[in-house]
Structure formats: structure tokens, C-alpha cells
Write a protein that holds these residues in place. Structure first.
Motif, PDB file in Angstrom:
ATOM      1  N   GLN A 501      11.917  15.160  57.675  1.00  0.00           N
ATOM      2  CA  GLN A 501      12.540  16.474  57.521  1.00  0.00           C
ATOM      3  C   GLN A 501      12.058  17.141  56.234  1.00  0.00           C
ATOM      4  OE1 GLN A 501      16.659  17.612  58.827  1.00  0.00           O
ATOM      5  NE2 GLN A 501      17.091  17.444  56.644  1.00  0.00           N
ATOM      6  N   ASP A 502      11.927  16.367  55.156  1.00  0.00           N
ATOM      7  CA  ASP A 502      11.475  16.930  53.891  1.00  0.00           C
ATOM      8  C   ASP A 502      10.025  17.397  53.952  1.00  0.00           C
ATOM      9  OD1 ASP A 502      13.950  16.494  52.821  1.00  0.00           O
ATOM     10  OD2 ASP A 502      13.387  14.714  51.656  1.00  0.00           O
ATOM     11  N   ARG A 503       9.265  16.893  54.908  1.00  0.00           N
ATOM     12  CA  ARG A 503       7.888  17.378  55.106  1.00  0.00           C
ATOM     13  C   ARG A 503       7.864  18.710  55.840  1.00  0.00           C
ATOM     14  NH1 ARG A 503       4.886  11.721  57.052  1.00  0.00           N
ATOM     15  NH2 ARG A 503       5.051  10.640  55.028  1.00  0.00           N
ATOM     16  N   GLY A 504       9.023  19.207  56.216  1.00  0.00           N
ATOM     17  CA  GLY A 504       9.110  20.511  56.871  1.00  0.00           C
ATOM     18  C   GLY A 504       9.255  20.447  58.371  1.00  0.00           C
ATOM     19  N   HIS A 505       9.282  19.246  58.952  1.00  0.00           N
ATOM     20  CA  HIS A 505       9.402  19.131  60.399  1.00  0.00           C
ATOM     21  C   HIS A 505      10.845  19.362  60.840  1.00  0.00           C
ATOM     22  CE1 HIS A 505       5.332  17.749  60.443  1.00  0.00           C
ATOM     23  NE2 HIS A 505       5.613  16.628  59.790  1.00  0.00           N
ATOM     24  N   ARG A 506      10.978  19.915  62.027  1.00  0.00           N
ATOM     25  CA  ARG A 506      12.301  20.122  62.624  1.00  0.00           C
ATOM     26  C   ARG A 506      12.595  18.917  63.506  1.00  0.00           C
ATOM     27  NH1 ARG A 506      14.474  24.727  61.613  1.00  0.00           N
ATOM     28  NH2 ARG A 506      15.922  24.641  63.364  1.00  0.00           N
ATOM     29  N   ILE A 507      13.483  18.076  63.014  1.00  0.00           N
ATOM     30  CA  ILE A 507      13.766  16.819  63.704  1.00  0.00           C
ATOM     31  C   ILE A 507      15.268  16.623  63.817  1.00  0.00           C
ATOM     32  CG2 ILE A 507      11.630  15.730  62.900  1.00  0.00           C
ATOM     33  CD1 ILE A 507      13.390  14.172  60.909  1.00  0.00           C
ATOM     34  N   ALA A 508      15.648  15.716  64.713  1.00  0.00           N
ATOM     35  CA  ALA A 508      17.051  15.347  64.893  1.00  0.00           C
ATOM     36  C   ALA A 508      17.082  13.974  65.539  1.00  0.00           C
ATOM     37  CB  ALA A 508      17.778  16.364  65.761  1.00  0.00           C
ATOM     38  N   LEU A 509      18.276  13.421  65.601  1.00  0.00           N
ATOM     39  CA  LEU A 509      18.506  12.121  66.229  1.00  0.00           C
ATOM     40  C   LEU A 509      19.574  12.276  67.298  1.00  0.00           C
ATOM     41  CD1 LEU A 509      18.265   8.936  66.262  1.00  0.00           C
ATOM     42  CD2 LEU A 509      20.146   8.943  64.601  1.00  0.00           C
ATOM     43  N   VAL A 510      19.344  11.651  68.448  1.00  0.00           N
ATOM     44  CA  VAL A 510      20.341  11.566  69.518  1.00  0.00           C
ATOM     45  C   VAL A 510      20.481  10.088  69.874  1.00  0.00           C
ATOM     46  CG1 VAL A 510      20.909  12.150  71.905  1.00  0.00           C
ATOM     47  CG2 VAL A 510      19.832  13.860  70.426  1.00  0.00           C
ATOM     48  N   THR A 511      21.701   9.566  69.827  1.00  0.00           N
ATOM     49  CA  THR A 511      21.871   8.139  70.071  1.00  0.00           C
ATOM     50  C   THR A 511      23.262   7.820  70.599  1.00  0.00           C
ATOM     51  OG1 THR A 511      21.755   5.932  69.056  1.00  0.00           O
ATOM     52  CG2 THR A 511      22.592   7.711  67.675  1.00  0.00           C
ATOM     53  N   ALA A 518      27.795   7.396  56.148  1.00  0.00           N
ATOM     54  CA  ALA A 518      26.710   7.748  55.239  1.00  0.00           C
ATOM     55  C   ALA A 518      25.697   8.682  55.880  1.00  0.00           C
ATOM     56  CB  ALA A 518      26.003   6.480  54.758  1.00  0.00           C
ATOM     57  N   SER A 519      25.934   9.124  57.124  1.00  0.00           N
ATOM     58  CA  SER A 519      25.014  10.070  57.745  1.00  0.00           C
ATOM     59  C   SER A 519      25.044  11.362  56.959  1.00  0.00           C
ATOM     60  CB  SER A 519      25.384  10.295  59.213  1.00  0.00           C
ATOM     61  OG  SER A 519      26.742  10.609  59.352  1.00  0.00           O
ATOM     62  N   GLY A 520      23.910  12.033  56.848  1.00  0.00           N
ATOM     63  CA  GLY A 520      23.841  13.164  55.926  1.00  0.00           C
ATOM     64  C   GLY A 520      23.068  14.354  56.429  1.00  0.00           C
ATOM     65  N   ARG A 521      21.898  14.635  55.824  1.00  0.00           N
ATOM     66  CA  ARG A 521      21.226  15.924  55.989  1.00  0.00           C
ATOM     67  C   ARG A 521      20.520  16.082  57.328  1.00  0.00           C
ATOM     68  NH1 ARG A 521      17.009  16.530  53.077  1.00  0.00           N
ATOM     69  NH2 ARG A 521      16.717  14.352  52.533  1.00  0.00           N
ATOM     70  N   VAL A 522      20.128  14.992  57.953  1.00  0.00           N
ATOM     71  CA  VAL A 522      19.391  15.082  59.216  1.00  0.00           C
ATOM     72  C   VAL A 522      20.385  15.243  60.363  1.00  0.00           C
ATOM     73  CG1 VAL A 522      17.827  13.893  60.797  1.00  0.00           C
ATOM     74  CG2 VAL A 522      17.502  13.690  58.321  1.00  0.00           C
ATOM     75  N   PRO A 523      20.256  16.279  61.208  1.00  0.00           N
ATOM     76  CA  PRO A 523      21.197  16.430  62.326  1.00  0.00           C
ATOM     77  C   PRO A 523      21.153  15.216  63.245  1.00  0.00           C
ATOM     78  CG  PRO A 523      19.565  18.224  62.302  1.00  0.00           C
ATOM     79  CD  PRO A 523      19.223  17.310  61.184  1.00  0.00           C
ATOM     80  N   ALA A 524      22.326  14.659  63.532  1.00  0.00           N
ATOM     81  CA  ALA A 524      22.402  13.433  64.326  1.00  0.00           C
ATOM     82  C   ALA A 524      23.539  13.542  65.325  1.00  0.00           C
ATOM     83  CB  ALA A 524      22.591  12.222  63.423  1.00  0.00           C
ATOM     84  N   ALA A 525      23.191  13.615  66.615  1.00  0.00           N
ATOM     85  CA  ALA A 525      24.188  13.572  67.687  1.00  0.00           C
ATOM     86  C   ALA A 525      24.414  12.107  68.018  1.00  0.00           C
ATOM     87  CB  ALA A 525      23.691  14.333  68.905  1.00  0.00           C
ATOM     88  N   ILE A 526      25.575  11.605  67.657  1.00  0.00           N
ATOM     89  CA  ILE A 526      25.840  10.177  67.746  1.00  0.00           C
ATOM     90  C   ILE A 526      27.003   9.907  68.691  1.00  0.00           C
ATOM     91  CG2 ILE A 526      24.925   9.749  65.447  1.00  0.00           C
ATOM     92  CD1 ILE A 526      27.759   9.684  64.379  1.00  0.00           C
ATOM     93  N   HIS A 527      27.218   8.625  69.003  1.00  0.00           N
ATOM     94  CA  HIS A 527      28.310   8.193  69.882  1.00  0.00           C
ATOM     95  C   HIS A 527      28.170   8.815  71.277  1.00  0.00           C
ATOM     96  CE1 HIS A 527      31.111   7.975  66.033  1.00  0.00           C
ATOM     97  NE2 HIS A 527      29.991   7.274  65.911  1.00  0.00           N
ATOM     98  N   VAL A 528      26.956   9.102  71.724  1.00  0.00           N
ATOM     99  CA  VAL A 528      26.783   9.749  73.027  1.00  0.00           C
ATOM    100  C   VAL A 528      27.453   8.910  74.112  1.00  0.00           C
ATOM    101  CG1 VAL A 528      25.135  10.515  74.761  1.00  0.00           C
ATOM    102  CG2 VAL A 528      24.639  10.892  72.343  1.00  0.00           C
TER     103      VAL A 528
END
Length: 604
Positions: A501-511, A518-528
Motif C-alpha cells: 500500500q505504501d508503494r502506492g498500490h490500491r490493495i485490500a484483503l478479503v478473508t 491490531a488490524s490497521g491502515r490496509v482495508p480488510a474485509a474479515i470474518h466473511v
């Protein structure tokens, strides 16, 4: 103090109506359990003799006579967890304090306490979530001897406090109190630690440099100072009235901490008196649960409590849903920023006014139920006070200051960090999920990118090291749910994703796994949910499928024709390789019977 916010009133009423039958059945059960007085009086002479055989002579005499209250201590002490190390001296201290107050105390039993910080990324993490249920059962076993008039629960960290409370609620006819031990003093600044972690993930720091930074952060007895699940637990127990006012974040082994422990013992003794009996199961009602959800939103607390609070509420006969979290999130402002959602740690939060200031501000907005019962007596207003030692060294409470001592970490209601809460519900054709947005930049609340699908978190790191992830993408890490491998935290992914993300890429996590407090700056859709192992839509995703994670509008979708996705043969994953070794084979029964994430992801 303002009148109750209409949304708070509406959500509470909805929960109460939904829970009417189950709550009534629970209350009937605990009323029946306490109707005959202390169960110790019904023990046979042989039973009772076994119960006090190991006690000191004065305690043995008091238990023989049967007049003095006897308190059970359920402890999560071990000396591997820094947060629980201070509890080593608590049983002797509590016995001494109980005697001084005309009572007795015994260690009823111990519960396991594992550290997610140690098991992160290891096989042991796959036991972590289910340890909550084990702790609940161990708590019930501890209290099953019918020797006790009240109980003290010694626990701090991730699954430990929720497990203790679930177990305590199975003995909800007993008065009780949760007794914290406090955070360790602050170590190196959290931003400095985070930079070393990211540098190591990029190969720019050595293992020795990383270990030095970690050891300077986690450096002494006490709770870790970032605002993860452990410290979210402490916030919850206080705002729900199960710990004493201001007791959550006082450092270990200090005179003030010992004075608060004394007061906790005295509160249980007082609540055990027939004239003022206040059982724990009566304190934990719909209003207390809603207050806990509000506190979670106002502080940007741990996403793990989308699981734990649901399970804790159910143990008291209360049906809490993710929709309730979502409705409250829209009206509860974010008043605190504590690392990883800001630069400060919990010690700085406490120094800025801490829980007393937070509760005072929320009460002023009508965003907390003030008319609750607590272990300190009726009404939450007493929790807007700060514990201090007076000139004689006695515990006293004083009103909290009207202004924050540090606006960078804690703010008044009229100037929140955000107008809404830090947690949000996602829904869509990929199922339901939650996301913590309190630290996510506004320009990352919508991510639309192709999927890169993984069935194992280690595969993400391997792809990163091969240079395959230096682009926009959404990482799908599936077969991580409770039925698959026990729903481990995937916090090990955070440095890797943060680098990208700090390199400028648009990323996220789905899990369908967890990312913890402790989840923070990266968008993370969790507990799916439903999870991939239960036939959920994640099992039908393929590399390159366009996904949209829209936190602003609460959507999680795959942008592929529905008929095409439905026609695919679902993947089966590689979870069988995760189901033995490190004790995992002992938890097959848990995996086979685990509930969906939105129902608490456990077996109880």
C-alpha cells in the motif's frame, strides 16, 4: 447527562424483543440457582471437609462455621504471558484482603491463557479462537464445587476475558468482579516499531534489528500497550460495569493497583450480602451489552469483539447481531485514537483522561445507558470518576477533568476524530463481513481490483517475495474460518500488505479468517460468512475476478456474472494439512460444530 439517543434506545429495544424468551429462560435459571442461598450449606460433611482441607487454620475455622462469605478465584495466571505475570501474587493478596474484610478466598481453578502475539503465523494460532470455549468450560469446572458465595476473575488477554465471562455467566447467580492487572510501561514508540517491521518485510532490516525493536516494545510484566483485543477487553469490562471505575489501565504492582484490587474484593463481598445481592447475570443485561458495543465503536476497538461480544451476550440469553453493531456505528463518534489507529498507546490514553473521560463524554451525548447496575453500585455515572490515593493512602475517586489531556489521542464529543464508529458491516454476493475503518485512509474506503486467491496465508508472503504482488489487487485468503482451521488471526500479513500500500498500490484483503485488534491502515474485509469450508462464495472465486470492497456503502461483491460463478466447482482447500499436530487433532470436535462467524464462531 442527556436523554438517551433514539438510535441507542431503538437498538436496545430490538435486542430485548429478539431476546425475550432466551433472556427470561436464563434469568429463571440463575434465580433458581440462588434461591436456596449459598450451596456450600448443602454440602455433606465429607464434601465440606474436602473443600477446606488445604486451607489455613483461620480460613478452615471460618469455613467450618459457614458464616463468612467464601470467594472463588478463577485465575489465568502464567508467567509466559507478560499481561498475566502480575497475577502470581494475587491469590495470596486476595486471601489477605478477604480475611481483613471478614471473608475467605480460595483459588477455585485455573484456565489456560495463550498469547496470540507468540502464536501469530504458527500452528498454535489455529487453537486460539477455540481456547475461548475451553476457558469458559474450565471456568465452569472451577466453580462447580459449590463452595463459593462470589467469584473474582483474573484475566486480561484476547480470548481469556471473553471465555471467563461466558463461564462466569453459567454461574450467573454468583456476584463477581473482573480484576485487571494493568499495562506494562510504555516502550519504544509504536511508529518506530512499525517502521522496523516494514523494513524487515522488505529485506531492509535484519532479524537482530527486528528482535531488538520488538523486545524494546514488549519489555516487562503487564499488558501489551497497543490497543488490540487485550486492551479492548479491559475497556469492555469497565464500560459494562464488571470492573471498578478507572481500573483498566493502572500499571501493575503499584500502590494504586493494589488498592483497586482491595476494592474489587470488597465489592464482591458487599454484593454477596443477602440484603444487597447483585449477581453477575443481572448486571450483564441488554443495556450493558449495548454499552459495550458503543465503547468498542468510540475507541476503534478490536474486530475480534464482533465474535466475542456476540458469544458473551448469548451466554446471558441475549441475542446480539452484527446489524446492531452497524446501526450503532452510524451514530457513535470515534473519540480515541490509540495505536494501531494512532500514534499513542494505552498509557497515553489513560493519562489523557482514559475511560472516565470517554464515559463522561458518551453519557453527555446520551450514547450510554446510565441506569445500569455495576459491581460498584447502581448507575454508570460513577464510572466518570478517576481513582486516586488520598494523603492517607486510601482509595478515593475524583471527578474527571472536563477537557482531554491530549487531543491527539482522546477528544471531546464536540470534536471527534470521526463522526461515526470504527467498525462497519459489509454485505454482498460474497457474503457478510466486517471491516475496521478507524485507521483506513478515506481514499482507500473503496477498492476495486482483481482478486489474487490464496488458500494459505504463507502463500501471500511467498508471492510477495517472488515479486508477483507489485500491483493493484485484492488478496483473498480463504479456508481460514472456524470450520476449516479454527479461524486464526492473519496479522502476519499486515507488514507485507502495508508495504504494498505504501508503494502506492490500491490493495485490500478479503478473508474468512481474523485480523485481530491490531488490524490497521490496509482495508480488510474479515470474518466473511459463510466461510469457504462451509460452501461460501469465496470457494468459487478465481484469480482475476474483479472484486469491489466498498466500506463507505457497506458492500462486498464479486463483479462477475452470477450464473458463471454459480456454475463453478467450489475449491476444497488444503485445510486437512492443518488438522493435526500442535494439539490440533484434539479440536476436531470444535471444528465440526463451530458456528458461523456472525454467531460467535465457537461451539458454546
Amino acid at each position: 447527562m442527556s436523554s438517551l439517543h433514539p438510535v441507542l434506545a431503538e437498538v436496545t429495544a430490538r435486542i430485548a424483543e429478539r431476546s425475550r424468551a432466551s433472556r427470561a429462560a436464563y434469568l429463571a435459571r440463575i434465580d433458581a440457582a440462588q434461591s436456596d442461598g449459598p450451596h456450600r450449606a448443602q454440602l455433606s460433611c465429607g464434601n465440606l471437609a474436602h473443600g477446606f482441607a488445604g486451607c489455613s487454620a483461620p480460613d478452615k475455622a471460618a469455613l467450618r462455621e459457614g458464616r463468612a462469605p467464601n470467594l472463588g478465584i478463577v485465575t489465568a495466571y502464567n508467567d509466559m504471558l507478560s499481561a498475566h505475570r502480575p497475577y502470581e501474587r494475587y491469590p495470596a493478596l486476595i486471601r489477605e484482603l478477604a480475611r481483613a474484610a471478614g471473608a475467605t478466598a480460595q483459588v477455585a481453578g485455573g484456565v489456560p491463557a495463550m498469547c496470540d502475539g507468540i502464536t501469530q503465523g504458527r500452528a498454535g494460532m489455529e487453537l486460539s479462537l477455540f481456547s475461548r470455549d475451553v476457558i469458559a468450560m474450565a471456568t465452569a469446572v472451577s466453580l462447580s464445587h459449590d463452595m463459593f458465595d462470589g467469584a473474582l476473575y483474573l484475566g486480561i488477554c484476547d480470548k481469556i476475558v471473553p471465555g471467563l465471562l461466558i463461564g462466569a455467566l453459567s454461574f450467573g447467580h454468583l456476584p463477581g468482579a473482573f480484576v485487571p492487572s494493568g499495562p506494562m510501561p510504555s516502550g519504544i514508540p509504536n511508529e518506530q516499531k512499525s517502521k522496523v517491521r516494514q523494513a524487515y518485510a522488505e529485506g531492509k532490516a535484519t532479524r537482530a534489528e527486528l528482535l531488538e525493536a520488538e523486545a524494546a516494545s514488549y519489555h516487562s510484566p503487564g499488558t501489551c500497550t497497543f490497543y488490540g483485543t487485550a486492551n479492548s477487553n479491559q475497556m469492555l469490562m469497565e464500560i459494562m460495569g464488571l470492573q471498578l471505575p478507572g481500573s483498566s489501565f493502572v500499571t501493575p504492582d503499584t500502590p494504586l493497583r493494589d488498592a483497586l484490587t482491595r476494592a474489587a474484593v470488597e465489592s464482591v463481598i458487599a454484593n454477596a450480602a443477602a440484603s444487597a445481592r447483585m449477581p453477575l447475570g443481572r448486571i450483564v443485561d441488554e443495556r450493558a451489552i449495548v454499552n459495550g458495543v458503543v465503547g468498542l465503536h468510540a475507541t476503534g476497538g478490536s474486530t475480534n469483539h464482533l465474535l466475542h461480544l456476540v458469544a458473551m451476550a448469548r451466554a446471558a440469553g441475549i441475542v446480539l447481531s452484527w446489524d446492531d453493531f452497524d446501526a450503532l456505528s452510524a451514530v457513535v463518534p470515534l473519540l480515541a485514537r490509540v495505536y494501531p489507529n494512532g500514534y499513542a498507546d494505552v498509557n497515553q490514553f489513560h493519562e489523557a483522561g482514559g475511560m472516565a473521560f470517554l464515559i463522561d463524554q458518551l453519557l453527555g451525548m446520551g450514547l450510554l445507558h446510565a441506569d445500569v447496575q455495576t459491581i460498584a453500585g447502581p448507575g454508570l455515572a460513577r464510572y466518570a470518576q478517576v481513582p486516586v490515593l488520598d494523603e492517607a493512602g486510601r482509595l478515593a475517586w475524583q471527578p474527571v477533568a472536563g477537557e482531554s489531556g491530549n487531543r491527539g489521542v482522546l477528544r471531546a464529543a464536540h470534536e471527534p476524530f470521526r463522526p461515526d464508529g470504527g467498525l462497519r458491516l459489509l454485505d454482498g454476493n460474497l457474503g457478510r463481513a466486517v471491516i475496521k475503518i478507524s485507521a483506513v485512509p478515506d481514499d482507500r474506503l473503496l477498492i476495486e481490483a482483481p482478486a489474487v486467491v490464496f488458500d494459505d496465508q504463507d502463500a501471500v508472503r511467498a508471492a510477495f517475495e517472488r515479486g508477483e504482488l507489485d500491483r493493484d489487487f485484492i488478496a483473498v485468503v480463504r479456508f481460514q474460518g472456524p470450520q476449516a482451521i479454527g479461524m486464526p488471526e492473519l496479522h502476519k500479513l499486515t507488514p507485507t500488505l502495508a508495504v504494498l500500500q505504501d508503494r502506492g498500490h490500491r490493495i485490500a484483503l478479503v478473508t474468512d479468517g481474523r485480523m485481530s485488534g491490531a488490524s490497521g491502515r490496509v482495508p480488510a474485509a474479515i470474518h466473511v460468512t459463510p466461510e469457504a469450508a462451509a460452501g461460501g462464495p469465496l470457494a468459487r472465486l478465481r484469480d482475476g475476478d474483479m472484486l469491489r470492497l466498498d466500506a463507505a456503502n457497506g458492500r462486498l461483491d464479486v463483479l462477475v456474472d452470477a450464473a458463471e460463478v454459480a456454475a463453478r466447482v467450489p475449491a476444497t482447500g488444503s485445510q486437512s494439512s492443518h488438522q493435526a499436530g500442535t494439539g490440533r487433532e484434539l479440536f476436531a470436535l470444535f471444528r465440526a460444530n463451530a458456528m458461523n462467524a456472525d454467531l460467535g464462531a465457537g461451539v458454546l
